[in-house]
Motif scaffolding. Structure first.
Motif, PDB file in Angstrom:
ATOM      1  N   GLY A   2      41.821  32.808  37.527  1.00  0.00           N
ATOM      2  CA  GLY A   2      43.311  33.103  37.426  1.00  0.00           C
ATOM      3  C   GLY A   2      43.503  34.513  36.812  1.00  0.00           C
ATOM      4  O   GLY A   2      44.602  35.238  37.193  1.00  0.00           O
ATOM      5  N   VAL A   3      42.820  35.152  35.879  1.00  0.00           N
ATOM      6  CA  VAL A   3      42.781  36.256  35.370  1.00  0.00           C
ATOM      7  C   VAL A   3      42.652  37.357  36.462  1.00  0.00           C
ATOM      8  O   VAL A   3      43.321  38.379  36.523  1.00  0.00           O
ATOM      9  CB  VAL A   3      41.801  36.618  34.115  1.00  0.00           C
ATOM     10  N   ALA A   4      41.528  37.038  37.463  1.00  0.00           N
ATOM     11  CA  ALA A   4      41.376  38.014  38.339  1.00  0.00           C
ATOM     12  C   ALA A   4      42.576  38.015  39.312  1.00  0.00           C
ATOM     13  O   ALA A   4      42.992  39.268  39.932  1.00  0.00           O
ATOM     14  CB  ALA A   4      40.018  37.548  39.196  1.00  0.00           C
ATOM     15  N   PHE A   5      43.293  36.861  39.592  1.00  0.00           N
ATOM     16  CA  PHE A   5      44.137  36.918  40.422  1.00  0.00           C
ATOM     17  C   PHE A   5      45.555  37.819  39.607  1.00  0.00           C
ATOM     18  O   PHE A   5      46.282  38.596  40.339  1.00  0.00           O
ATOM     19  CB  PHE A   5      45.062  35.570  40.634  1.00  0.00           C
ATOM     20  N   ASN A   6      45.577  37.735  38.271  1.00  0.00           N
ATOM     21  CA  ASN A   6      46.620  38.682  37.561  1.00  0.00           C
ATOM     22  C   ASN A   6      46.165  40.031  37.667  1.00  0.00           C
ATOM     23  O   ASN A   6      47.057  40.926  38.078  1.00  0.00           O
ATOM     24  CB  ASN A   6      46.427  38.119  36.042  1.00  0.00           C
ATOM     25  N   TYR A   7      44.872  40.596  37.879  1.00  0.00           N
ATOM     26  CA  TYR A   7      44.710  41.886  37.958  1.00  0.00           C
ATOM     27  C   TYR A   7      45.063  42.340  39.418  1.00  0.00           C
ATOM     28  O   TYR A   7      45.856  43.474  39.567  1.00  0.00           O
ATOM     29  CB  TYR A   7      43.171  41.963  38.084  1.00  0.00           C
ATOM     30  N   HIS A   8      44.975  41.546  40.469  1.00  0.00           N
ATOM     31  CA  HIS A   8      45.474  41.717  41.701  1.00  0.00           C
ATOM     32  C   HIS A   8      47.155  41.918  41.678  1.00  0.00           C
ATOM     33  O   HIS A   8      47.820  42.659  42.219  1.00  0.00           O
ATOM     34  CB  HIS A   8      45.111  40.778  42.831  1.00  0.00           C
ATOM     35  N   ILE A  48      41.262  43.041  29.180  1.00  0.00           N
ATOM     36  CA  ILE A  48      42.302  42.237  30.264  1.00  0.00           C
ATOM     37  C   ILE A  48      43.426  43.015  30.329  1.00  0.00           C
ATOM     38  O   ILE A  48      43.964  43.054  31.283  1.00  0.00           O
ATOM     39  CB  ILE A  48      42.430  41.050  29.581  1.00  0.00           C
ATOM     40  N   GLY A  49      43.873  43.667  29.362  1.00  0.00           N
ATOM     41  CA  GLY A  49      45.203  44.626  29.286  1.00  0.00           C
ATOM     42  C   GLY A  49      45.073  45.563  30.575  1.00  0.00           C
ATOM     43  O   GLY A  49      45.877  45.849  31.061  1.00  0.00           O
TER      44      GLY A  49
END
Length: 371
Positions: free
Chosen positions: A224-230, A176-177
């Motif tokens: 939401g994690v996918a949006f964080n990646y972007h 994730i990081g």
């Protein structure tokens, strides 16, 4: 933790949606029957008022608010993970930060709920039936893993999902990081398998149900994690659209397979649509002073509002106060109480958790650790 303006403002919107769902829509549907208090002879609020606060028949305001909370957590939690990647004892610091962020405020909220149930019982002349072990299990936020006892409030299940999400984050920490897609793919497979191999688990109890139940919600949070990646520049906008749409389809398939009500599925999709619109078009929107205030008190408001408000309104009506004034009084009192909890409990314990996390490295490394 780096604050993403629109996500913080959406917390306030999510909290108000949940309060509306309980104080207006559910209270009207139950006619105030709650905690042993009898139902009113007719619906307390006029149909026009219900239409205003729930304008779409196929939208569940409570589910909509919860879905927003899940997406926001998925977006912001990986920021802490990325910030802690190169620090010593990073996972320990993360756990400490989450521990002090979540538990103290929830425990206070639960005690307020129990107090409201005691007031209702005393008002009706009976005694409550919950036990001390049941209360302790619920306070742990692992109630479902300690025998799946009946929840004492309506919010604990969402916090239990949140805690399971943290466990997934810890398990997939480095991926994730670094913005890897494997956790999203793996949880997607797990979501489909859970829906097909254990259908209807929303109606099941026992150890297997406790493990299976949160999977689909955690997967929804990973959108939401996918949006964080972007947001961190690790994923293109085109891939974000494709991945998030695919994940939403998997989540919807799981819900349909498990027999969810269509209005709940629509509510999660609507929350995704609103979240996406703000992310793309109004990322810097802070909500102004009203929504900023509501965002600040959103967690204590969410934790304490339920039984406290419903019991309060029902007793006020029983004592001769009209329904709408009772709603206004109770909402104001609940907001005031939430602000007091925010100032006296939530903020101090959050700051304490960050101080403890910073102190782990010793005096030579007392730099700021976002939590």
């Amino acid at each position: 933790m780096q604050r993403i303006a629109f996500a913080n403002a959406l917390r306030g919107i999510a909290a108000i949606c949940v309060v509306i769902a309980h104080y207006i829509l559910m209270f009207n549907y139950l006619r105030g029957e709650f905690g042993g208090l009898p139902a009113l002879t007719e619906n307390p609020f006029p149909s026009m008022m219900i239409s205003v606060f729930n304008p779409l028949d196929n939208l569940n305001m409570g589910a909509f608010g919860v879905a927003l909370f899940f997406l926001i957590s998925g977006l912001v939690i990986p920021i802490s993970v990325a910030s802690l990647q190169d620090t010593q004892l990073a996972k320990t610091k993360f756990v400490i930060g989450r521990l002090f962020r979540i538990w103290p405020t929830y425990i206070v909220g639960l005690l307020i709920t129990l107090g409201a149930l005691e007031v209702a019982a005393g008002y009706m002349g009976y005694t409550t039936s919950y036990t001390a072990p049941q209360v302790l299990m619920q306070m742990s936020l692992f109630r479902d893993w300690f025998g799946s006892s009946t929840p004492l409030d309506g919010v604990v299940w969402t916090l239990e999902v949140e805690i399971k999400f943290y466990l997934v984050v810890l398990l997939c920490w480095s991926m994730i990081g670094r913005g890897k897609l494997f956790p999203l793919f793996a949880l997607g497979i797990a979501t489909i398998m859970a829906a097909n191999l254990y259908p209807g688990n929303i109606y099941q109890t026992g150890p297997l149900a406790a493990v299976v139940y949160p999977i689909k919600y955690i997967f929804f949070m990973l959108i939401g994690v996918a949006f964080n990646y972007h947001f961190r520049g690790l994923l293109s906008l085109e891939r974000l659209f494709a991945i998030s749409a695919g994940m939403l389809c998997v989540f919807g398939y799981s819900c349909l397979t498990e027999g969810w009500q269509i209005e709940v599925i629509v509510s999660y999709c609507a929350a995704f649509a609103l979240f996406t619109a703000f992310y793309l078009l109004a990322q810097d929107w802070s909500g102004g002073p009203v929504f900023d205030f509501l965002a600040n008190i959103s967690y204590p408001l969410y934790a304490c509002h339920g039984a406290f408000g419903i019991v309060g309104m029902r007793i006020m009506i029983d004592q001769g106060i009209s329904e709408i004034p009772a709603l206004i009084i109770q909402t104001a009192v609940t907001i005031l109480l939430s602000w007091l909890i925010h100032k006296a409990i939530e903020n101090p314990t959050h700051i304490l958790g960050k101080k403890i996390a910073r102190s782990i490295d010793g005096p030579k490394n007392l730099r700021h650790v976002p939590l």
